[in-house]
Design a protein around this motif. Structure first.
Motif, short mmCIF file in Angstrom:
data_model
loop_
_atom_site.label_atom_id
_atom_site.label_comp_id
_atom_site.label_asym_id
_atom_site.label_seq_id
_atom_site.Cartn_x
_atom_site.Cartn_y
_atom_site.Cartn_z
N ASP A 190 -12.88 47.57 28.89
CA ASP A 190 -12.64 46.83 27.69
C ASP A 190 -11.65 47.90 26.78
OD1 ASP A 190 -14.35 44.69 28.31
OD2 ASP A 190 -16.09 46.07 27.88
N ARG A 191 -10.87 47.20 26.14
CA ARG A 191 -9.56 48.10 25.23
C ARG A 191 -9.12 47.46 24.19
NH1 ARG A 191 -4.51 49.11 28.81
NH2 ARG A 191 -3.12 48.69 27.16
N PHE A 192 -8.82 48.31 23.32
CA PHE A 192 -8.33 48.08 22.05
C PHE A 192 -6.85 48.78 22.02
CE2 PHE A 192 -7.23 48.96 17.56
CZ PHE A 192 -7.08 47.73 16.94
N GLN A 193 -5.75 48.22 21.67
CA GLN A 193 -4.66 49.10 21.68
C GLN A 193 -3.69 48.66 20.24
OE1 GLN A 193 -2.21 49.55 25.24
NE2 GLN A 193 -0.53 48.31 24.24
N ILE A 194 -3.18 49.56 19.79
CA ILE A 194 -2.46 49.20 18.57
C ILE A 194 -1.31 50.56 18.33
CG2 ILE A 194 -3.86 50.24 16.95
CD1 ILE A 194 -3.38 47.55 15.15
N ASP A 195 -0.31 49.98 17.87
CA ASP A 195 0.89 51.04 17.34
C ASP A 195 0.64 51.11 16.00
OD1 ASP A 195 2.03 50.96 19.87
OD2 ASP A 195 3.37 49.56 19.28
N ASP A 196 0.30 52.53 15.84
CA ASP A 196 -0.11 53.09 14.46
C ASP A 196 0.63 54.53 14.07
OD1 ASP A 196 -1.43 53.81 11.90
OD2 ASP A 196 -3.16 52.99 12.31
N HIS A 197 1.62 54.42 13.61
CA HIS A 197 2.33 55.62 13.47
C HIS A 197 1.82 56.50 12.33
CE1 HIS A 197 5.93 54.69 15.49
NE2 HIS A 197 5.97 53.30 15.31
N ALA A 198 1.17 55.92 11.11
CA ALA A 198 0.47 56.65 10.21
C ALA A 198 -0.74 57.57 10.80
CB ALA A 198 -0.06 55.82 9.02
N PHE A 199 -1.43 56.83 11.58
CA PHE A 199 -2.77 57.42 12.16
C PHE A 199 -2.34 58.62 13.20
CE2 PHE A 199 -6.49 57.59 15.07
CZ PHE A 199 -7.56 58.07 14.05
N ALA A 200 -1.24 58.27 13.83
CA ALA A 200 -0.97 59.39 14.73
C ALA A 200 -0.40 60.54 14.17
CB ALA A 200 0.31 58.87 15.82
N GLU A 201 0.52 60.45 12.97
CA GLU A 201 0.83 61.62 12.17
C GLU A 201 -0.30 62.04 11.36
OE1 GLU A 201 3.81 62.75 11.14
OE2 GLU A 201 4.57 61.78 13.00
N GLU A 202 -1.37 61.37 11.00
CA GLU A 202 -2.63 62.10 10.49
C GLU A 202 -3.08 62.83 11.50
OE1 GLU A 202 -6.61 60.87 7.92
OE2 GLU A 202 -5.18 59.46 8.36
N LEU A 203 -3.56 62.53 12.74
CA LEU A 203 -4.14 63.07 13.72
C LEU A 203 -3.46 64.45 14.16
CD1 LEU A 203 -5.21 60.51 16.26
CD2 LEU A 203 -6.76 62.17 15.18
N TRP A 204 -2.18 64.49 13.98
CA TRP A 204 -1.09 65.43 14.65
C TRP A 204 -1.14 66.64 13.36
CZ3 TRP A 204 0.80 67.81 18.33
CH2 TRP A 204 1.94 68.57 18.25
N HIS A 205 -0.91 66.14 12.13
CA HIS A 205 -0.81 67.06 11.19
C HIS A 205 -2.06 67.73 10.33
CE1 HIS A 205 3.79 66.76 11.07
NE2 HIS A 205 3.44 65.43 10.89
N HIS A 206 -3.09 66.91 10.35
CA HIS A 206 -4.07 67.33 9.53
C HIS A 206 -5.60 67.56 10.28
CE1 HIS A 206 -1.76 65.99 6.05
NE2 HIS A 206 -1.69 65.03 6.65
N THR A 207 -5.56 67.82 11.47
CA THR A 207 -6.60 68.18 12.25
C THR A 207 -6.47 69.47 12.97
OG1 THR A 207 -5.82 67.11 14.51
CG2 THR A 207 -7.05 65.48 13.01
#
Length: 195
Positions: free
Chosen positions: A108-125
């Motif tokens: 089972d899967r969920f897929q979405i293109d989310d530039h803002a969340f990818a940026e948050e994961l990259w820069h703030h973690t």
């Protein structure tokens, strides 16, 4: 698009297309019926807090040139929050017939293109500093990290995928090819403005 095989169980047929892999019931092979699916709703991701201090994160190679992990990337509280949130997402069972050249997967899967969340994961973690060695746009990339990643890393793929494997679900043996994408880096922007 999702596929409906007209069977009451999971609807996943074996390679010959005659038995359901969920319940082993014999199923008549029939042409899949395509159904339109609505576009996924943009999730309201929970805050990425509390975080593990960036200086406590480490890269660990499990299989040279293939598998690198970051253990305890999320705190136990953040993990629990995300497990709870992710279980609320509308997951879709993958089709039972793989595309030509792809391995059969049942999950089972969920897929979405989310530039803002990818940026948050990259820069703030702490991920950006860990993966790049703490370099900024004016530093030379560390050769050991360039070799590890197969080039300079400057962000995350915005295609966010969530997978769930329940009992009886699987992903057939396969070989994943490196998925390199060119994303404009700050370094590229600096070069363009200097040129």
């Amino acid at each position: 698009m999702s596929v409906d095989f007209g069977h009451q169980c999971v609807g996943i047929l074996n390679h010959s297309g005659e038995k359901c892999m969920g319940c082993q019931e014999t199923v008549l092979k029939k042409k899949p019926v395509e159904r339109e699916q609505s576009a996924p709703v943009q999730p309201k991701w929970p805050p990425l807090a509390p975080l593990v201090p960036a200086e406590d994160l480490r890269l660990e190679t499990l299989l040279e040139d293939q598998i690198v992990v970051i253990r305890n990337f999320f705190t136990s509280t953040l993990s629990k929050n995300y497990v709870s949130f992710l279980s609320s997402l509308p997951l879709t069972t993958t089709p039972g017939q793989p595309k030509k050249g792809e391995a059969l997967r049942v999950n089972d899967r969920f897929q979405i293109d989310d530039h803002a969340f990818a940026e948050e994961l990259w820069h703030h973690t702490g991920l950006e500093n860990l993966v790049t060695g703490g370099m900024n746009a004016h530093d030379e990339p560390r050769e050991d990290l360039k070799k590890l990643w197969g080039g300079e890393v400057c962000g995350l793929n915005p295609r966010i995928r969530i997978y769930r494997y329940s009992k009886g679900q699987f992903f057939d043996q396969h070989c994943k090819q490196r998925d390199s994408q060119y994303l404009p880096c700050q370094l590229d922007e600096d070069i363009a403005s200097a040129g």
